[in-house]
Design an enzyme around this catalytic site. Structure first.
Site, PDB file in Angstrom:
ATOM      1  N   ARG A 171      73.192 -28.340 -36.753  1.00 59.64           N
ATOM      2  CA  ARG A 171      74.567 -28.670 -36.405  1.00 59.64           C
ATOM      3  C   ARG A 171      75.028 -27.641 -35.375  1.00 59.64           C
ATOM      4  O   ARG A 171      74.599 -26.494 -35.396  1.00 59.64           O
ATOM      5  CB  ARG A 171      75.481 -28.622 -37.626  1.00 59.64           C
ATOM      6  CG  ARG A 171      75.086 -29.561 -38.771  1.00 59.64           C
ATOM      7  CD  ARG A 171      75.999 -29.351 -39.980  1.00 59.64           C
ATOM      8  NE  ARG A 171      75.677 -30.257 -41.078  1.00 59.64           N
ATOM      9  CZ  ARG A 171      74.855 -29.959 -42.079  1.00 59.64           C
ATOM     10  NH1 ARG A 171      74.255 -28.765 -42.100  1.00 59.64           N
ATOM     11  NH2 ARG A 171      74.607 -30.827 -43.039  1.00 59.64           N
ATOM     12  N   LYS A 199      76.236 -26.118 -44.557  1.00 61.21           N
ATOM     13  CA  LYS A 199      77.433 -26.489 -45.306  1.00 61.21           C
ATOM     14  C   LYS A 199      77.390 -25.893 -46.703  1.00 61.21           C
ATOM     15  O   LYS A 199      76.328 -25.771 -47.311  1.00 61.21           O
ATOM     16  CB  LYS A 199      77.553 -28.015 -45.399  1.00 61.21           C
ATOM     17  CG  LYS A 199      77.979 -28.677 -44.098  1.00 61.21           C
ATOM     18  CD  LYS A 199      78.221 -30.157 -44.310  1.00 61.21           C
ATOM     19  CE  LYS A 199      78.766 -30.817 -43.055  1.00 61.21           C
ATOM     20  NZ  LYS A 199      79.029 -32.256 -43.269  1.00 61.21           N
ATOM     21  N   HIS A 266      76.010 -33.299 -31.422  1.00 59.17           N
ATOM     22  CA  HIS A 266      75.562 -33.790 -32.722  1.00 59.17           C
ATOM     23  C   HIS A 266      74.549 -34.918 -32.570  1.00 59.17           C
ATOM     24  O   HIS A 266      73.709 -35.127 -33.458  1.00 59.17           O
ATOM     25  CB  HIS A 266      76.755 -34.266 -33.548  1.00 59.17           C
ATOM     26  CG  HIS A 266      76.477 -34.308 -35.017  1.00 59.17           C
ATOM     27  ND1 HIS A 266      76.329 -33.166 -35.787  1.00 59.17           N
ATOM     28  CD2 HIS A 266      76.288 -35.359 -35.864  1.00 59.17           C
ATOM     29  CE1 HIS A 266      76.080 -33.513 -37.039  1.00 59.17           C
ATOM     30  NE2 HIS A 266      76.039 -34.827 -37.116  1.00 59.17           N
ATOM     31  N   ARG A 269      71.100 -33.740 -32.956  1.00 59.12           N
ATOM     32  CA  ARG A 269      70.651 -33.638 -34.359  1.00 59.12           C
ATOM     33  C   ARG A 269      70.164 -35.007 -34.842  1.00 59.12           C
ATOM     34  O   ARG A 269      69.124 -35.106 -35.500  1.00 59.12           O
ATOM     35  CB  ARG A 269      71.805 -33.134 -35.214  1.00 59.12           C
ATOM     36  CG  ARG A 269      71.552 -33.057 -36.716  1.00 59.12           C
ATOM     37  CD  ARG A 269      72.743 -32.362 -37.370  1.00 59.12           C
ATOM     38  NE  ARG A 269      72.831 -32.573 -38.807  1.00 59.12           N
ATOM     39  CZ  ARG A 269      72.232 -31.816 -39.714  1.00 59.12           C
ATOM     40  NH1 ARG A 269      71.452 -30.822 -39.337  1.00 59.12           N
ATOM     41  NH2 ARG A 269      72.387 -32.053 -41.011  1.00 59.12           N
ATOM     42  N   HIS A 292      70.527 -31.659 -45.838  1.00 58.53           N
ATOM     43  CA  HIS A 292      71.347 -32.634 -46.539  1.00 58.53           C
ATOM     44  C   HIS A 292      71.276 -32.391 -48.046  1.00 58.53           C
ATOM     45  O   HIS A 292      70.186 -32.235 -48.599  1.00 58.53           O
ATOM     46  CB  HIS A 292      70.860 -34.057 -46.265  1.00 58.53           C
ATOM     47  CG  HIS A 292      71.255 -34.576 -44.910  1.00 58.53           C
ATOM     48  ND1 HIS A 292      70.618 -35.636 -44.296  1.00 58.53           N
ATOM     49  CD2 HIS A 292      72.233 -34.182 -44.054  1.00 58.53           C
ATOM     50  CE1 HIS A 292      71.182 -35.874 -43.122  1.00 58.53           C
ATOM     51  NE2 HIS A 292      72.166 -35.002 -42.959  1.00 58.53           N
ATOM     52  N   TYR A 301      69.006 -42.748 -41.483  1.00 51.87           N
ATOM     53  CA  TYR A 301      68.096 -42.798 -40.341  1.00 51.87           C
ATOM     54  C   TYR A 301      67.084 -43.927 -40.488  1.00 51.87           C
ATOM     55  O   TYR A 301      66.635 -44.501 -39.491  1.00 51.87           O
ATOM     56  CB  TYR A 301      67.398 -41.448 -40.172  1.00 51.87           C
ATOM     57  CG  TYR A 301      68.368 -40.373 -39.770  1.00 51.87           C
ATOM     58  CD1 TYR A 301      68.855 -40.303 -38.468  1.00 51.87           C
ATOM     59  CD2 TYR A 301      68.854 -39.460 -40.694  1.00 51.87           C
ATOM     60  CE1 TYR A 301      69.778 -39.334 -38.097  1.00 51.87           C
ATOM     61  CE2 TYR A 301      69.781 -38.487 -40.336  1.00 51.87           C
ATOM     62  CZ  TYR A 301      70.233 -38.430 -39.038  1.00 51.87           C
ATOM     63  OH  TYR A 301      71.160 -37.492 -38.679  1.00 51.87           O
TER      64      TYR A 301
END
Length: 336
Positions: A171, A199, A266, A269, A292, A301
């Protein structure tokens, strides 16, 4: 003598936010989003009930009360100038998630047993599929952006930054939070890896391709402030590069290169993950590389890849124009 009053809604919300920060180590962005959503929830209940709700009020809320809250949220959303049904539904889903998390905290810390929040159905929202760049376009981005830089420093920095974004799937916030001390290190028998804080303040190790290591090494050799605590990607004044500057650089380049509007930092990514999937990588590995928390995020995806294949089929197959009846087994031949 009456017992002292229990904590009221605002105090309980702050206790929950403190728990998110100190124990769950949620990101400041998440905490601020929850703060706003729960302030609206408590504000509605204060008007709905006639006073700020205390623990007993929160424990006694019914589904009808929660439906009234959501109806009020829908009314306010409909008054917004930029109203769209999908945006309104996304906001409702986020606020319901904040409310449910708050109630789980009340259950753990205060023994509140209320099934109503868990029985509320969330609205359906359209999940946008990732839109990657084609491989040649993604490969051209670092040098293309660097060629537009106004200084030699910015040229070397942008080459390294955008090589890292596409080559490791970071990110933009993760890349810009790196310091010089975070430069990749070599693990015996495993190549070079980069420690990334993502995150929720969660760390992960991301393996780096030789091309990425080379770009970072070339940048580190000419870095204007080579001290361990210096930002790896500084701005012109020496502070940490602002994400808006990187986004503008990508925006300027995509217009010159004729790339679509979704070509953002982004999107690199998304391109990283999609191109790995197309190359045969499994979803679990991609999930780890992207950081994730849930595999469902990574599975988008797969959906994007299927949508791309269907689009290619429609555009290129000689018989893609036939209707369903014509395509059915009219000849009795096998569909295998």
């Amino acid at each position: 003598m009456s017992p002292p009053p229990g904590p009221v809604g605002g105090e309980l919300v702050q206790e929950f936010l403190d728990w998110l920060r100190d124990e769950k180590r949620s990101s400041p962005h998440t905490i601020e989003a929850y703060r706003g959503d729960l302030a609206r929830f408590i504000g509605f209940l204060t008007m709905h009930l006639g006073s700020e709700p205390d623990l007993a009020d929160l424990a006694g809320l019914r589904q009808a009360d929660l439906r009234a809250w959501l109806a009020d949220e829908a009314r306010l959303a409909g008054m917004a100038r930029d109203f769209s049904r999908d945006k309104a539904n996304r906001t409702r889903v986020r606020r319901m998630s904040a409310m449910r998390s708050f109630y789980r905290h009340l259950s753990r810390r205060h023994g509140v047993d209320n099934a109503a929040p868990g029985l509320m159905a969330s609205p359906r929202i359209r999940v946008p599929l990732p839109r990657p760049l084609p491989v040649p376009a993604a490969l051209a981005v670092p040098d293309g952006i660097a060629s537009l830089a106004h200084t030699t420093m910015a040229e070397g920095r942008d080459t390294a930054l955008f090589t890292l974004l596409y080559g490791a799937g970071l990110r933009i916030s993760e890349a810009l939070s790196l310091d010089l001390r975070d430069l990749p290190r070599t693990i015996a028998g495993s190549g070079s890896v980069l420690r990334v804080r993502g995150k929720g303040n969660k760390e992960r190790l991301v393996p780096l391709l030789p091309a990425v290591v080379s770009a970072l090494g070339a940048w580190a050799a000419v870095h204007p402030a080579p001290s361990p605590d210096a930002p790896l990607f500084p701005g012109v004044r020496g502070g940490r590069l602002d994400a808006a500057v990187a986004q503008k650089a990508m925006r300027d380049y995509r217009r010159l290169a004729g790339l679509p509007e979704h070509a953002t930092p982004h999107a690199l990514r998304h391109s990283f993950a999609t191109h790995l999937l197309e190359g045969g990588a499994d979803l679990r590995s991609i999930q780890e590389l992207l950081g994730h928390a849930s595999l469902s995020s990574t599975q988008r995806y797969t959906l994007a890849d299927e949508a791309h294949l269907m689009d290619v089929w429609r555009r290129t197959h000689p018989r893609s124009g036939m209707d369903v009846g014509e395509a059915g087994g009219a000849t009795g031949e096998s569909n295998d």
